[in-house]
Design a protein around this motif. Sequence first.
Motif, PDB file in Angstrom:
ATOM      1  N   LYS A   1      -0.691  14.535  -6.600  1.00  0.00           N
ATOM      2  CA  LYS A   1      -1.768  13.701  -7.121  1.00  0.00           C
ATOM      3  C   LYS A   1      -1.288  12.314  -7.520  1.00  0.00           C
ATOM      4  CE  LYS A   1      -1.367  15.355 -11.930  1.00  0.00           C
ATOM      5  NZ  LYS A   1      -2.082  16.033 -13.036  1.00  0.00           N
ATOM      6  N   TYR A   2       0.023  12.156  -7.676  1.00  0.00           N
ATOM      7  CA  TYR A   2       0.530  10.852  -8.098  1.00  0.00           C
ATOM      8  C   TYR A   2       0.645   9.865  -6.951  1.00  0.00           C
ATOM      9  CZ  TYR A   2       1.285  13.202 -12.488  1.00  0.00           C
ATOM     10  OH  TYR A   2       1.082  13.900 -13.648  1.00  0.00           O
TER      11      TYR A   2
ATOM     12  N   LYS B   1      -2.037   9.189  -5.068  1.00  0.00           N
ATOM     13  CA  LYS B   1      -3.265   8.452  -5.382  1.00  0.00           C
ATOM     14  C   LYS B   1      -3.081   7.661  -6.676  1.00  0.00           C
ATOM     15  CE  LYS B   1      -8.267   9.033  -6.022  1.00  0.00           C
ATOM     16  NZ  LYS B   1      -8.373   8.306  -7.310  1.00  0.00           N
TER      17      LYS B   1
END
Length: 366
Positions: free
Chosen positions: A130-131, A133
């Motif tokens: 998710k990091y 994004k």
Amino acid sequence: MKQTNFHTHTSRCHHAFGNDEEFVRTAIQNGFEVLGFSDHACWKYDSDFVAHMRMKLDEFDDYKDSVLYLKDRYKKQIEIRFGLEAEYFPKYMDWLLDFCIENEIDYLIFGNHYYGTDEDHIYLGGAKGKYIKGYFDTCVEGMKTGMYAYLAHPELILRDTGGFITPEIEEGFHRICKISQDYNVPLEFNVLGMQHNMRMGYEEYPHTKFWQIAAQYNVKAILGMDAHRICDLDQKLYNLALEKLSEFDVEIMDDIPLIDYRIHNNNTIGMDNIVDGNIINEKKQRVNERIEQTKAQIENVNFTLGLELNREQKKYCLKYKDYLTQRVLMMKEKKACSLILYFLKGKYKGFGRVKTFLGDLVNIIK
């Protein structure tokens, strides 16, 4: 085209080597006309966190004194600028803006190293999950603030990945380039990263694919030596980087504008953050708190002036009081400008809108 560099670190960041004057002398010897110091910015954390890859807050005064001393000493040989490389930490941006104003920082460059704040230990070089994004979201939001002269090493997310670009990362590169175009924030071709690429035999950053994407947009590019050692200011490296960057259809800059943070755009209060005729309460409250804190400082100075002081002490107090008074006026002017723009956009509604607007304006100014 002038040979310039605005990305230079000092030993205070605890991972650069050499004294400040050696950097200046080496820059002169290697043909640089402008040298900008931009060490990793200190932050005033809410926690007791101690960062080990940036200068500490109590090291800043020495940094400032040194850069300004060298600026004066070598003014006939090279132009020296006084800057910082800073992240976009949303919870601390108001503090950073005040810090830039108080210390008359010439410019910030945007080094997007950590997500949220480095207190959370989420490094974005080689980010995964998710990091990915998160890296691009942070780049975009930081560039929109208008506080940064340019985005440093925009492909940092490729660090320690072997330079493998997924569809998600490619899409993120397009996002960065679109924002760079729309908000006129230049992108850095990072020369320290180029040295790493040469040693490894493959590209991470800068990366050909990124600059091919950048060429599809109306973006501006700038060379950044990202000097951590004296040898990083080598004219041969500069010329090689310029040659590589010139292969892409992008406009290459040799200078950046000084940013006057006193009249910085209203993003910290923000016309976009105004609803129902008022500035969003949280933002408004922070500005009001700063105004009241500054007024309290003025009262402390007034009390001091009532004591027995010699001429020099009194002169200093009066000068400091004048500075604080100007800060209050500046903050009130910023709030008033936001309100006027809001009125001009037709956001005040109803028969008595002019009277309501004028009443709100008077409350700000008084």
